[in-house]
Write an enzyme that holds these catalytic residues in place. Structure first.
Site, PDB file in Angstrom:
ATOM      1  N   HIS A 246       0.832  -1.207   0.000  1.00  0.00           N
ATOM      2  CA  HIS A 246       0.000   0.000   0.000  1.00  0.00           C
ATOM      3  C   HIS A 246       0.870   1.262   0.000  1.00  0.00           C
ATOM      4  O   HIS A 246       0.700   2.155  -0.844  1.00  0.00           O
ATOM      5  CB  HIS A 246      -0.920  -0.022   1.230  1.00  0.00           C
ATOM      6  CG  HIS A 246      -1.813   1.171   1.347  1.00  0.00           C
ATOM      7  ND1 HIS A 246      -3.113   1.179   0.896  1.00  0.00           N
ATOM      8  CD2 HIS A 246      -1.594   2.409   1.840  1.00  0.00           C
ATOM      9  CE1 HIS A 246      -3.659   2.364   1.117  1.00  0.00           C
ATOM     10  NE2 HIS A 246      -2.742   3.139   1.699  1.00  0.00           N
ATOM     11  N   GLU A 247       1.808   1.309   0.931  1.00  0.00           N
ATOM     12  CA  GLU A 247       2.664   2.500   1.026  1.00  0.00           C
ATOM     13  C   GLU A 247       3.564   2.614  -0.200  1.00  0.00           C
ATOM     14  O   GLU A 247       3.860   3.714  -0.662  1.00  0.00           O
ATOM     15  CB  GLU A 247       3.480   2.478   2.322  1.00  0.00           C
ATOM     16  CG  GLU A 247       2.659   2.392   3.606  1.00  0.00           C
ATOM     17  CD  GLU A 247       1.556   3.442   3.742  1.00  0.00           C
ATOM     18  OE1 GLU A 247       1.737   4.561   3.198  1.00  0.00           O
ATOM     19  OE2 GLU A 247       0.508   3.146   4.356  1.00  0.00           O
TER      20      GLU A 247
ATOM     21  N   HIS B 191       1.726   4.499  -2.803  1.00  0.00           N
ATOM     22  CA  HIS B 191       1.836   5.950  -2.589  1.00  0.00           C
ATOM     23  C   HIS B 191       3.212   6.457  -3.037  1.00  0.00           C
ATOM     24  O   HIS B 191       3.331   7.516  -3.654  1.00  0.00           O
ATOM     25  CB  HIS B 191       1.691   6.275  -1.094  1.00  0.00           C
ATOM     26  CG  HIS B 191       0.283   6.248  -0.577  1.00  0.00           C
ATOM     27  ND1 HIS B 191      -0.708   7.031  -1.102  1.00  0.00           N
ATOM     28  CD2 HIS B 191      -0.286   5.546   0.447  1.00  0.00           C
ATOM     29  CE1 HIS B 191      -1.848   6.817  -0.422  1.00  0.00           C
ATOM     30  NE2 HIS B 191      -1.611   5.908   0.512  1.00  0.00           N
TER      31      HIS B 191
ATOM     32  N   GLU C 154      -4.721   7.971  -2.858  1.00  0.00           N
ATOM     33  CA  GLU C 154      -5.180   6.683  -2.353  1.00  0.00           C
ATOM     34  C   GLU C 154      -5.544   5.730  -3.491  1.00  0.00           C
ATOM     35  O   GLU C 154      -5.476   4.520  -3.338  1.00  0.00           O
ATOM     36  CB  GLU C 154      -6.364   6.920  -1.411  1.00  0.00           C
ATOM     37  CG  GLU C 154      -6.692   5.773  -0.510  1.00  0.00           C
ATOM     38  CD  GLU C 154      -5.608   5.437   0.506  1.00  0.00           C
ATOM     39  OE1 GLU C 154      -4.704   6.268   0.750  1.00  0.00           O
ATOM     40  OE2 GLU C 154      -5.644   4.317   1.037  1.00  0.00           O
TER      41      GLU C 154
END
Lengths: 502, 502
Positions: B266-267, B270, B296
């Site tokens: 997830h990170e 980003h 997001e």
């Protein structure tokens, strides 16, 4: 509020800003050394340049200079702390105001890049890669000496930043004293029939276990982990942001226990100093360690006078063995003690033994003096380095990485800093002599009462931060001005016993 | 240089300063979350307050406002980049100029403390400890909404900071749509005869091995470790200092592989976004990610649409097994795929599955709306939280640590931020739909050509940074304005297959 009080308040507001900028640049440096990605330097260098400009602007602001001029004429009306703030700020202003802002900014940007380049050059054994950066740093320091002004030797201007008032003349005498006492003594040790080996420290020591040991030892000495952290970097250092946030690093070598262990202890010594600054000054610019000679006296004190003794290890030696049972279970405390005190003519300063250490410093001192006075060119630097190693220590580096590239200091612009390492060792012995008058140190170590030792240092040295001059600190702590006799006496006594010298 | 050019230059100089202050405060926050000693907050909070004041002063400076006024009237003379700089700076000024400086500074100091307190309160399951801090944060945000101004609901003022133009009215419709489609569908899944377990992910997974896996996966997706680092923190987050220095964290749980693995992914999503901002804007304040809904969309894209597929794991599944042979050697890819896509009504948002995730967001959205509108008091907050969990997910937290204290967002002052998580997921599905028109995504994953996917995202989204509005970005990337139909269609199609729903 009278006129003086108003000036003091305004001065303190400006110094608070400076303190915030100092915090910021220190944190950025810490980050670059311990965490930032390689390419992060691109923006970090710009930001560091930006803050050095803001700092420069603050220190050269007419308003500040007016406050300092006014308060400097009314020192007797001020508290001790404010008086010292005025005096130290005046020094900072004098140091900076003659440097053109563009040069100052450019230099600070250069330094943030040069340290990264030095790291690469050392890893790649490529002196030529670092040389153009070093050239710029040397050139700036020569110019800086002219801007700042000096009497006698230009190098005096640089020494004075780390050791206020110290001169080449005094240092020549200091090193000459060490040379006269120690060089023949080291020769005697070379001829001693006592054979000491530190091979046992060169077995494979798990880095994970070494990390645990480093934390244990730092805490045992008195380092407060609520107000500090321990991390890894290429070269060990201490970054004291303030007494509530003092950071140390060490560097682990799987095949040399001594390196990280005594590296941690050394930095913990610096850090315990910074963590015990007085609460009355911690928020001010006086709330850090004193001159480098005083700072280094604290790290050397712990590294050599406390932890290279049998009494220190006696109560915790079994614990040490438990970390590395396979390596140490058949080693006695006496063998371990000898191993950590083995005298050996070696290449790397930070791994040098206590006795030969000051010869490494002497080489750097002579080279710095030569570079700043224009007597040594950077083209010749590696060969001069190697020749001096040969002359004083009888050994030659095979690569520049284990020679002239080994230390970060020059890449960080720290010219005039090295002599303080030797001065610090001398101060440490003098302080120990004084501590022994009020405390049975051997017994205190055997009883694991490290707090008593820390308490003495806090009361006599730490709490004052920069509130007193280095000489005053030494007078408070020892009743005497700094001198080298306790140092040479201590070394000769200790190592005569170990090496059975008459 | 004409008048306009001169103004642009001066504006850019001011924005460079802002960018340096932003870098500084981001780095201090990063340090507090990942490295600083506990007591370090004492000075850090002061320094953060100091920079928030400097930032405030810069943004409310008359000179800047004059430049913006002048340039705002001459937008057609400017380049696209400068035009956007003027527009965005005007928004920043409008956002800040009505807040009294003392309140702004106090609030920023509060936030740096409240995050530490939240960390302790969560660890100690002590909501009352955090409550007074949260009360002050809520009070500030209510006042902030009034200062900023809004039409309709006060909460609109806060949402707009993260999702420009978005309103409670639109969000009520958005969530109503999700509720209508997904709640009955989740009910069907509860009644499905297909039984999926993720027990295999709950064996003991060595944290050291998980760390290696996290690094491997981040790199495999396209995260550049020369321009980023991966560390640990209580709660995973991304800190993009600039495209050359993008930092991510994850949090390892020995007994739940999924948590750190998909946290890292997830990170990394980003971070890949921030690392691929265009070189033409990276140094400006446009050089970061767009609205939170766009940001997001990138993290969710990688987390769900890329890495929760069979095709992604197919070529590297044997490598995954090699990290944890004892746990996975008897597990087939199909079983693993089912385990990482198990639907379960659970307590912790960041560990929620893809399908139930938006219900967690809905709870936070409703609570924030209630807090800002004064309909919910902090005394009732834990019980309201628990009741909503019961109503929407059919389960109740046993402690506040796994309830209302689980997220850092409110402690960090992030009100209005949560809705973007759900919007981001919807955007991700819409973007995938568009990618599938130009690329056989399944085949691309099987062929390990992650670069092609990154290339599409870079070209359509990443390179623009904040140069375009969120709606424009979605138009460029997908040809349509954002809507939720691709999201619900995707979820229902995917999970119908897994749970064998007609």
């Amino acid at each position: 509020m009278n006129k003086t009080e108003k000036r003091v308040k305004e001065l303190r507001d400006i110094l608070d800003k400076l303190s915030n900028f100092n915090y910021t640049t220190s944190l950025i440096h810490w980050d670059l050394e311990t965490g930032a990605p390689k390419e992060g330097i691109q923006k970090a260098a710009t930001v560091l340049g930006f803050y050095s400009e803001l700092t420069y602007n603050l220190l050269t602001d007419e308003k500040l200079i007016e406050h300092i001029d006014f308060l400097g004429k009314n020192l007797e009306e001020l508290t001790e702390i404010d008086r010292k703030l005025v005096i130290e700020t005046k020094k900072d202003i004098d140091r900076i105001k003659r440097i053109p802002v563009s040069e100052y900014k450019e230099y600070n940007e250069l330094l943030s890049k040069s340290q990264a380049v030095w790291g690469e050059a050392r890893a790649e054994n490529d002196y030529e890669k670092f040389k153009p950066y070093l050239q710029k740093i040397v050139d700036y320091n020569k110019k800086y000496a002219e801007y700042k002004g000096y009497s006698g030797n230009p190098y005096n201007a640089l020494i004075d930043d780390f050791e206020p008032g110290m001169t080449v003349k005094q240092l020549d005498i200091f090193f000459e004293g060490l040379r006269k006492e120690l060089v023949p003594f080291i020769e005697k040790i070379s001829n001693s029939k006592v054979e000491i080996s530190n091979e046992l420290l060169k077995k494979s020591y798990s880095v994970e276990k070494q990390k645990e040991l480093s934390i244990f030892i730092a805490e045992y000495l008195g380092f407060d982990f609520d107000r500090g952290i321990l991390k890894e970097s290429l070269h060990p250092f201490t970054m004291g942001l303030n007494k509530h946030d003092v950071r140390i690093t060490t560097h682990y070598h799987e095949n040399f226990l001594q390196s990280a262990l005594f590296g941690t202890i050394h930095e913990a010594g610096h850090a315990i100093y910074e963590q015990n600054i007085g609460d009355n000054i911690w928020k001010t610019v006086l709330g850090g360690g004193n001159s480098m000679g005083i700072h280094e006296s604290q790290s050397r004190f712990y590294e050599n006078l406390i932890t290279r003794t049998k009494e220190f290890w006696k109560p915790i030696y079994s614990k040490l063995v438990d970390y590395f049972p396979e390596n140490l279970k058949d080693t006695s405390l006496d063998e371990f003690y000898n191993a950590i005190n083995m005298v050996e003519k070696s290449l790397i300063r930070i791994e040098a033994d206590e006795l030969t250490y000051s010869l490494h410093i002497m080489i750097r001192y002579e080279i710095e003096k030569g570079l700043i006075n224009g007597e040594i060119s950077l083209d010749d630097l590696p060969s001069i380095w190697n020749k001096k190693m040969k002359d004083y220590l009888g050994i030659m580096p095979k690569t520049d990485s284990e020679g002239v590239l080994q230390d970060v200091h020059w890449a960080a612009g720290l010219f005039g800093y090295f002599p303080s390492y030797a001065l610090g060792s001398a101060n440490a012995s003098q302080i120990m002599n004084s501590l022994e008058k009020v405390l049975d140190v051997k017994k205190t170590l055997e009883n694991q009462e490290l707090d008593k030792i820390k308490g003495f240092l806090e009361e006599k040295i730490h709490k004052y931060g920069r509130l007193k001059d280095p000489n005053e600190i030494m007078l408070i702590a020892t009743g005497e001005e700094p001198n080298s006799k306790y140092y040479t006496n201590y070394l000769i006594k200790k190592y005569s016993k170990i090496y059975n010298i008459e």
